[in-house]
Every structure is written in structure tokens, then in C-alpha cells.
Design an enzyme around this catalytic site. Structure first.
Site, PDB file in Angstrom:
ATOM      1  N   ASN A  99       0.881  -1.171   0.000  1.00 36.24           N
ATOM      2  CA  ASN A  99       0.000   0.000   0.000  1.00 36.24           C
ATOM      3  C   ASN A  99       0.915   1.216   0.000  1.00 36.24           C
ATOM      4  O   ASN A  99       1.468   1.570   1.037  1.00 36.24           O
ATOM      5  CB  ASN A  99      -0.898  -0.023   1.244  1.00 36.24           C
ATOM      6  N   LYS A 136       0.219   4.241  -0.288  1.00 41.40           N
ATOM      7  CA  LYS A 136      -0.392   5.461   0.268  1.00 41.40           C
ATOM      8  C   LYS A 136      -0.094   6.642  -0.664  1.00 41.40           C
ATOM      9  O   LYS A 136       0.027   6.451  -1.880  1.00 41.40           O
ATOM     10  CB  LYS A 136       0.100   5.713   1.692  1.00 41.40           C
ATOM     11  N   HIS A 164      -9.572   1.170   4.433  1.00 41.13           N
ATOM     12  CA  HIS A 164      -8.326   1.353   5.181  1.00 41.13           C
ATOM     13  C   HIS A 164      -8.599   2.264   6.376  1.00 41.13           C
ATOM     14  O   HIS A 164      -9.411   3.195   6.296  1.00 41.13           O
ATOM     15  CB  HIS A 164      -7.246   1.956   4.273  1.00 41.13           C
ATOM     16  N   GLU A 191      -7.036   4.648   7.588  1.00 41.11           N
ATOM     17  CA  GLU A 191      -6.830   6.089   7.339  1.00 41.11           C
ATOM     18  C   GLU A 191      -8.053   6.695   6.667  1.00 41.11           C
ATOM     19  O   GLU A 191      -8.415   7.841   6.933  1.00 41.11           O
ATOM     20  CB  GLU A 191      -5.547   6.291   6.509  1.00 41.11           C
ATOM     21  N   GLU A 217      -5.796  -5.130  10.228  1.00 44.78           N
ATOM     22  CA  GLU A 217      -4.795  -4.094  10.485  1.00 44.78           C
ATOM     23  C   GLU A 217      -5.130  -3.365  11.784  1.00 44.78           C
ATOM     24  O   GLU A 217      -5.950  -2.434  11.781  1.00 44.78           O
ATOM     25  CB  GLU A 217      -4.786  -3.078   9.333  1.00 44.78           C
ATOM     26  N   GLY A 238       1.960   2.200  10.715  1.00 41.27           N
ATOM     27  CA  GLY A 238       2.864   3.330  10.588  1.00 41.27           C
ATOM     28  C   GLY A 238       3.490   3.772  11.901  1.00 41.27           C
ATOM     29  O   GLY A 238       4.082   4.837  11.993  1.00 41.27           O
ATOM     30  N   SER A 275       3.007  -2.278  10.394  1.00 43.36           N
ATOM     31  CA  SER A 275       4.453  -2.294  10.633  1.00 43.36           C
ATOM     32  C   SER A 275       5.088  -3.656  10.366  1.00 43.36           C
ATOM     33  O   SER A 275       6.039  -4.051  11.044  1.00 43.36           O
ATOM     34  CB  SER A 275       4.778  -1.805  12.051  1.00 43.36           C
ATOM     35  N   GLY A 325       4.817   1.260   4.875  1.00 43.12           N
ATOM     36  CA  GLY A 325       6.163   1.833   4.768  1.00 43.12           C
ATOM     37  C   GLY A 325       7.183   0.916   4.106  1.00 43.12           C
ATOM     38  O   GLY A 325       7.965   1.352   3.242  1.00 43.12           O
TER      39      GLY A 325
HETATM   40  C1  PEP Z   1      -0.967   0.092   5.907  1.00 46.33           C
HETATM   41  O1  PEP Z   1      -1.070   1.291   5.745  1.00 46.33           O
HETATM   42  O2  PEP Z   1      -1.803  -0.664   5.384  1.00 46.33           O
HETATM   43  C2  PEP Z   1       0.153  -0.407   6.719  1.00 46.33           C
HETATM   44  C3  PEP Z   1       0.114  -1.644   7.121  1.00 46.33           C
HETATM   45  O3  PEP Z   1       1.164   0.490   6.975  1.00 46.33           O
HETATM   46  P1  PEP Z   1       2.573   0.171   7.713  1.00 46.33           P
HETATM   47  O4  PEP Z   1       3.074  -1.116   7.146  1.00 46.33           O
HETATM   48  O5  PEP Z   1       3.428   1.333   7.374  1.00 46.33           O
HETATM   49  O6  PEP Z   1       2.260   0.052   9.166  1.00 46.33           O
END
Ligand code: PEP
Length: 248
Positions: A9, A11, A94, A96, A166, A172, A211, A233
Site C-alpha cells: 500500500n 499510500k 483502510h 486512514e 490491520e 505506521g 508495521s 512503509g
Molecule cells: C498500511 O497502511 O496498510 C500499513 C500496514 O502500513 P505500515 O506497514 O506502514 O504500518
């Protein structure tokens, strides 16, 4: 036997130049990857992803879709538009989008339905906030988010979808759910689906996201109900993302 699926992803990251280097790096390293791999890129870069990835083993998709089919909806992007760029996947719900843009369970279910109606595979994100986890209502929250989709589209619709668990507190932040914490929620999701349809539950890909990185991927992906990852990330660095793909 479920095949593992690792999806990036991106983003709101990237540029034509950066994407070119990242996608070239991924393509160069895919020889040793057995899992399914996808990248979900910002809308303006779908044409670039399509041009670069067509004929490869990496699928591509988007990070959001309108619940509407077409019309006067300024700034929205429809599922059929994603089809014009041969997308396979689209992320819906998601955290966010739920938290920053106020997307409700109902809206997420409508987006899920719109994606499937156009033949796209939705990656449905579910997960609890830190406050919800600390209040002991993780399962209640995840069940509510799943139920909205099941109520609108039916349990059979999950057969043509991916679910991504998630935990919001792990996205993040560098804080990863422990393999045991993640496995417990994944098992809960699968059991919930199994109670409605055993075959759908057995075949359902449930990704973990939050993460995940090369250093913790193998342990998470080794859990019986963790079928891949949705990676933020770490999906922006070719070697890191490829290492997760290899672990899967
Ligand atoms: C995400 O945004 O779906 C995600 C898992 O981000 P990160 O891996 O950065 O925590």
C-alpha cells in the site's frame, strides 16, 4: 491450501521517477518469490504500473474506489475506471480512510460491493484502535466491520475478496502486533466466517497489516491463519518488500 498474498500500500507516496526505480527493483527480484504479490498505487500512477507490470507476476490495484458507478461526484474514481487500467485489487476501508475521511462501515460495504460488481477484488481492511483494544472490544469492532459487508453482500462475496486485519495502533507506528495477538484475531475472523460458510472461510486470504517488515515477517507469516501482508512503509523499499515477499 491458501496461497499467501503480499500487497504493498504505497499510500500518498511516489513520483514517476521514484516508482520507475521501485518497480524495476521489484521486477528484478521476483524470481525467488513464490507468494502472490501486488502493489496498490495512487490513482495517477495506475497507467505507469500497468505499463511496467503487464506480463509480470506482480498484480496492481488502487487504494480507494467510489461507491458510485458514475456521475457528478467531483474527485471520485469509479470501479470501471480502475478496470480501464486492468487493476486486480482495490483496498477498501483502510483505517486512514475510516478515521481521516470519516468512512463508515456502511460506506465501506458499498465500496466493497461496487468493486466486486466491476470484477475487482476488494482488500477489505478491518481493525481496532488502541483505545478499543485496551477496552477489550477488539473482536466486537472487527465483527461489526465484517458484518457490514456480510449484511450487504452476503458471506459468499468474501470468496472473491481479501481481508486485511490491520490493528490501527500498529499502522505506521513501528509497533507490530505480536504473532500471537495477530493470530488470535485472524482465527476469530476465520471462525466467524466459518460459522456462515466453511468453504469460504478455509479459502479466505486474511492478511496482516501494521508495521510488517523483513525483520518480523517470517514469524507473523508463520502463523496458521495469517495468509500474507498488507504493507505500508516497507513497501516503498524494493529490498525490504521483496524480503517480505520471500518470507511469505
Ligand atoms: C498500511 O497502511 O496498510 C500499513 C500496514 O502500513 P505500515 O506497514 O506502514 O504500518
Amino acid at each position: 491450501m491458501r496461497r499467501k498474498l503480499v500487497a504493498g500500500n504505497w499510500k500518498m507516496h511516489g513520483s514517476l521517477t521514484e516508482n520507475e526505480a521501485l518497480l524495476s527493483g521489484l521486477l528484478a527480484g521476483m524470481g525467488s518469490v513464490k507468494a502472490g504479490v501486488a502493489v496498490c498505487v495512487p490513482f495517477p500512477y495506475l497507467a505507469q504500473a500497468q505499463a511496467k507490470l503487464t506480463g509480470s507476476s506482480i498484480a496492481w490495484g488502487a487504494q480507494n474506489v467510489s461507491q458510485q458507478v458514475k456521475g457528478a461526484f467531483t474527485g471520485e474514481v469509479s470501479a470501471s475506471m480502475l478496470n480501464d487500467f486492468a487493476c486486480t485489487y482495490v483496498i477498501v476501508g483502510h483505517s486512514e480512510r475510516r478515521a481521516i475521511y470519516g468512512e463508515s462501515d456502511t460506506l465501506v460495504a458499498e465500496k466493497f460491493a461496487a468493486a466486486q460488481a466491476a470484477g475487482l477484488t476488494p482488500i477489505l481492511c478491518v481493525g481496532e484502535s488502541l483505545e478499543e483494544r485496551e477496552s477489550g472490544i477488539t473482536e466486537t469492532v472487527v465483527a461489526r466491520q465484517m458484518d457490514a459487508v456480510i449484511a450487504k453482500c452476503g458471506v459468499a462475496s468474501l470468496a472473491k475478496s481479501v481481508v486485511a486485519y490491520e490493528p490501527v495502533w500498529a499502522i505506521g507506528t513501528g509497533k507490530t502486533a505480536s504473532p500471537e495477538q495477530a493470530q488470535a484475531v485472524h482465527a476469530f475472523i476465520r471462525a466467524k466466517v466459518r460459522a456462515l460458510d466453511a468453504a469460504v472461510a478455509e479459502n479466505l486470504i486474511i492478511q496482516y497489516g501494521g508495521s510488517m517488515k523483513a525483520a518480523n515477517a517470517a514469524e507473523l507469516l508463520g502463523q496458521p491463519d495469517i495468509d500474507g501482508g498488507l504493507i505500508g512503509g516497507a513497501a516503498l523499499v524494493a529490498d525490504e518488500f521483496l524480503a517480505i515477499c520471500r518470507a511469505a
